[in-house]
Design an enzyme around this catalytic site. Structure first.
Site, PDB file in Angstrom:
ATOM      1  N   GLU A 338       0.860  -1.188   0.000  1.00  0.00           N
ATOM      2  CA  GLU A 338       0.000   0.000   0.000  1.00  0.00           C
ATOM      3  C   GLU A 338       0.893   1.233   0.000  1.00  0.00           C
ATOM      4  OE1 GLU A 338      -3.081   0.139   3.027  1.00  0.00           O
ATOM      5  OE2 GLU A 338      -2.860   2.317   3.217  1.00  0.00           O
ATOM      6  N   GLU A 343      -2.236  11.589   3.703  1.00  0.00           N
ATOM      7  CA  GLU A 343      -3.325  11.391   4.647  1.00  0.00           C
ATOM      8  C   GLU A 343      -3.282  12.511   5.678  1.00  0.00           C
ATOM      9  OE1 GLU A 343      -4.410   7.053   5.761  1.00  0.00           O
ATOM     10  OE2 GLU A 343      -2.218   7.105   5.626  1.00  0.00           O
TER      11      GLU A 343
END
Length: 462
Positions: A338, A343
């Site tokens: 990933e 974020e």
């Protein structure tokens, strides 16, 4: 004759005394006193104040003890009363009048439980107008946006920038919807203009920024795919998710591509993609998540997006990547890999981070490769988040500054350490709550919120 006369006089006097006693209501024989009207002298008879905070004076004299007060919470009076036949100087202080209109108050002088005098106080106001937004950002194409002007008198809107037009450009007291129109920005950079809102003595500047859509490829790369969101709907390369709350990370939102209460979680308008998160009439939280070409993705390249993040405790916006066509049985998460380009959680405003997750390096073990940095204005303004991914190295950027830099050599060449050797696809989503987004709790009062995306661009080496 004298004795009879004296006796009669005594009888009459006694009768008179008995008559007096029978009329009294107090056994102590104290007579009842009915107070007379209280007279009061007040100067001045009325008070008038300007819009600023100030202190006014009243002179009060009465022939009985008295008190003075006002029910208006913006008025303070000292002292609160005075003594009989004594002239008292009363200070009447008023707070600044920030409202959009004149306000009035009554100052009451009371004695013996009765209101004996009222002094009327009037406070003026500043003629002014306010706009529903003082910082506007528009897309590069010819576009419009709308603001609301609220004024207590006539007003005007104007700009020296020839590429900006306001309609209407003037108005009167009340609320008015105004359309701000910008011609297309063909330059290579963001351009700015000031729109002046004037009403009486007040002047407010509204800052307008118009982004540029000029595509600048990094050295050695060329554009292979992009979405500038200049249309009215998502293109066919995007796939929207429909997931129930709690499907991953204990997140509270339901991802849906369908309208809820007439509202969309995914909107393309004014040159932007809006990912909207809101509470429905059923009490559930709804939001959006989209994947770009998930069945094919891209192997290596430079992935860039310009994003304006929402604010509020509970928000968890992300721009990240997952591998295409994963066999979850043989290659489950985090073995599959990933890449988190950006974020941020609203509980820690403007702290943006990048992370990599693999079988050997992931957050469940506390070994993930991650870096966090403060980005001023990440919430509320546009910033560029990017990933450069090669066979041997991964680097993420915030506005051109390195955020996270890792190499295959440093992490390990085996699949469990470096699974980044097949195609990945970009993801945009706005989560609510969950393991990280809700680690300090959530505040539903922050809703609704939107994650705003100007573009997504993908470059690969020539």
């Amino acid at each position: 004759m004298k004795k009879a006369t004296v006796f009669s006089l005594i009888v009459l006097l006694a009768a008179g005394l008995n008559l007096t006693a029978s009329c009294g209501s107090d056994s102590s024989d104290t007579p009842v006193i009915t107070p007379g009207a209280v007279s009061v002298s007040v100067s001045p008879q009325t008070l008038s104040a300007g819009p600023e905070a100030e202190t006014l004076s009243l002179s009060v004299t009465a022939d009985a003890d008295w008190s003075i007060s006002s029910e208006a919470d913006w008025v303070t009076i000292r002292p609160s009363g005075g003594l009989k036949n004594s002239e008292t100087n009363v200070q009447v202080s008023v707070k600044a009048n920030d409202s959009m209109e004149q306000r009035n108050a009554s100052i009451n002088i009371v004695s013996g439980g009765k209101n004996i005098k009222t002094v009327e106080l009037t406070q003026g106001f500043v003629r002014k107008a306010t706009a529903s937004a003082n910082d506007l950002v528009m897309g590069a194409q010819e576009s419009t946006t709308e603001i609301t002007v609220t004024a207590n008198d006539s007003w005007t809107l104007s700009s020296e920038a020839e590429w900006v037009a306001c309609s209407p450009a003037s108005g009167s007291k009340g609320e008015t919807k105004v359309e701000i129109k910008a011609t297309a920005n063909s330059s290579s950079s963001t351009r700015e203009a000031i729109i002046s809102l004037e009403c009486g003595e007040s002047k407010t500047n509204i800052k307008l920024s118009q982004l540029s859509d000029e595509i600048v490829a990094p050295d050695g790369y060329s554009l292979v795919w992009s979405d500038e969101f200049n249309g009215s709907s998502l293109g066919s390369d995007w796939v929207a998710e429909n997931w129930a709350a709690g499907y991953v990370n204990n997140e509270l939102q339901t991802y849906t591509s369908h309208k809820v209460d007439g509202k969309s979680t995914l909107e393309v308008k004014d040159g932007f993609l809006y990912i909207n998160c809101f509470k429905g009439s059923d009490g559930k939280i709804y939001s959006g998540r989209i994947n770009a070409k998930p069945s094919t993705g891209w192997l290596y390249g430079y992935f860039e997006a310009r994003i304006n993040l929402p604010s509020g405790k509970g928000t968890w916006p992300a721009y990240w990547m997952m591998p295409s066509n994963v066999d979850w049985n043989s290659n489950p998460w985090p073995k599959c890999g990933e890449i988190d380009i950006m974020e941020e959680v609203g509980a820690d405003p403007n702290m943006v981070s990048s992370s990599l997750h693999t079988w050997n390096y992931n957050h469940t073990k506390g070994t993930q490769k991650t870096h966090e940095m403060y980005c001023a204005g990440a919430e509320g303004s546009f910033h560029i988040y990017a990933l450069e991914w090669t066979e041997d190295e991964i680097t993420t950027y915030v506005d051109g500054k390195v955020q996270l830099k890792v190499s295959r050599a440093a992490m390990g060449t085996d699949h469990d350490s470096w699974p980044f050797h097949y195609a990945f696809y970009p993801i945009l989503n706005l989560a609510w709550g969950g393991d990280w987004g809700g680690y300090k709790g959530v505040d539903d009062n922050a809703l609704p919120v939107s994650m705003k995306v100007d573009y997504v661009r993908i470059f690969q080496k020539k």
